[in-house]
Write a protein that holds these residues in place. Structure first.
Motif, short mmCIF file in Angstrom:
data_model
loop_
_atom_site.label_atom_id
_atom_site.label_comp_id
_atom_site.label_asym_id
_atom_site.label_seq_id
_atom_site.Cartn_x
_atom_site.Cartn_y
_atom_site.Cartn_z
N LYS A 97 -2.96 -2.90 9.89
CA LYS A 97 -2.93 -1.96 8.77
C LYS A 97 -1.56 -1.29 8.66
O LYS A 97 -1.03 -1.11 7.56
N ARG A 98 -0.98 -0.94 9.80
CA ARG A 98 0.34 -0.32 9.77
C ARG A 98 1.38 -1.26 9.17
O ARG A 98 2.21 -0.86 8.36
N GLU A 99 1.31 -2.53 9.57
CA GLU A 99 2.25 -3.52 9.02
C GLU A 99 2.01 -3.73 7.52
O GLU A 99 2.95 -3.85 6.74
N ASP A 100 0.72 -3.80 7.13
CA ASP A 100 0.39 -3.95 5.71
C ASP A 100 0.91 -2.78 4.89
O ASP A 100 1.42 -2.95 3.78
N ASP A 101 0.77 -1.57 5.45
CA ASP A 101 1.25 -0.37 4.76
C ASP A 101 2.77 -0.41 4.59
O ASP A 101 3.31 -0.03 3.55
N LYS A 102 3.47 -0.89 5.63
CA LYS A 102 4.92 -0.99 5.54
C LYS A 102 5.33 -1.97 4.44
O LYS A 102 6.23 -1.69 3.65
N LEU A 103 4.65 -3.12 4.42
CA LEU A 103 4.96 -4.11 3.38
C LEU A 103 4.68 -3.57 2.00
O LEU A 103 5.45 -3.78 1.05
N SER A 104 3.56 -2.85 1.87
CA SER A 104 3.19 -2.28 0.57
C SER A 104 4.24 -1.28 0.10
O SER A 104 4.65 -1.29 -1.06
N LYS A 105 4.69 -0.42 1.02
CA LYS A 105 5.72 0.56 0.66
C LYS A 105 7.02 -0.12 0.30
O LYS A 105 7.73 0.31 -0.62
N ARG A 106 7.36 -1.19 1.04
CA ARG A 106 8.59 -1.91 0.76
C ARG A 106 8.53 -2.53 -0.64
O ARG A 106 9.50 -2.49 -1.39
#
Length: 202
Positions: A97-106
């Motif tokens: 989830k943390r990685e998905d959130d980072k990608l989403s923000k990017r």
């Protein structure tokens, strides 16, 4: 940020094993520590126990957990066995989830950069409020004011002038010969302090 996740059967398992309150608390605190460390090995250094355990008898609790086969005793460490699969699955989901959130923000930042560029303004971000300005120092003095606007003559609390009006053009003193900009309570007087005093004494 990490969140400790315990399965719905966690406390039932502890009760069925006949664990004491100290053992249940120590076990839950140990799992919380593992989540904080994101430790997939589920190993607890014995030397760190006083750091994460709030029990009055952590060593006895650990011995009880080993006897119940909730933990495994190894030289210098304990390994958490009970709830191990739940912990690892939760840690995996948490990291994903943390990685998905980072990608989403990017992706959002990239989209925002494209939109801003097409508008011909690459120096502004979309999360800047419309009321913000790059000339904060020019307006700060004009809008600074005490907590309440007390009328010195009546002693009553009065409303402040609309902030929008103050921001648009900070007014100057009402005396034609004075060019001092009004701040704080002077805004409600309409005169700078010196000319206010002159008018009161006149």
């Amino acid at each position: 940020m990490t969140w400790t996740k315990l399965g719905s059967e966690f406390f039932d398992d502890c009760a069925e094993a006949g664990l004491s309150d100290a053992a249940v608390r120590t076990h839950a605190e140990a799992i919380g520590y593992l989540f904080g460390q994101e430790n997939f090995d589920l190993t607890l250094k014995k030397s760190t126990m006083r750091r994460w355990s709030g029990s009055a008898q952590p060593e006895q609790a650990a011995a009880e957990l080993v006897a119940a086969k909730f933990w495994q005793d190894e030289p210098g460490t304990w390994i958490v066995l009970h709830h191990a699969d739940v912990i690892r699955q939760s840690l995996t989901a948490q990291m994903k989830k943390r990685e998905d959130d980072k990608l989403s923000k990017r992706r959002k930042r990239s989209a925002v950069g494209t939109d801003v560029a097409t508008e011909g303004n690459t120096d502004s971000a979309t999360d800047v409020l419309a009321t913000q300005t790059d000339r904060q120092t020019d307006i700060q003095a004009a809008v600074s004011k005490p907590v309440e606007n007390i009328n010195e003559e009546t002693g009553g609390v009065e409303d402040w002038p609309p902030v929008a009006a103050v921001l648009k053009a900070p007014p100057t003193c009402g005396d034609p010969a004075c060019q001092i900009r009004l701040v704080g309570i002077e805004l409600s007087w309409g005169y700078c302090r010196d000319h206010r005093e002159e008018r009161k004494s006149a």
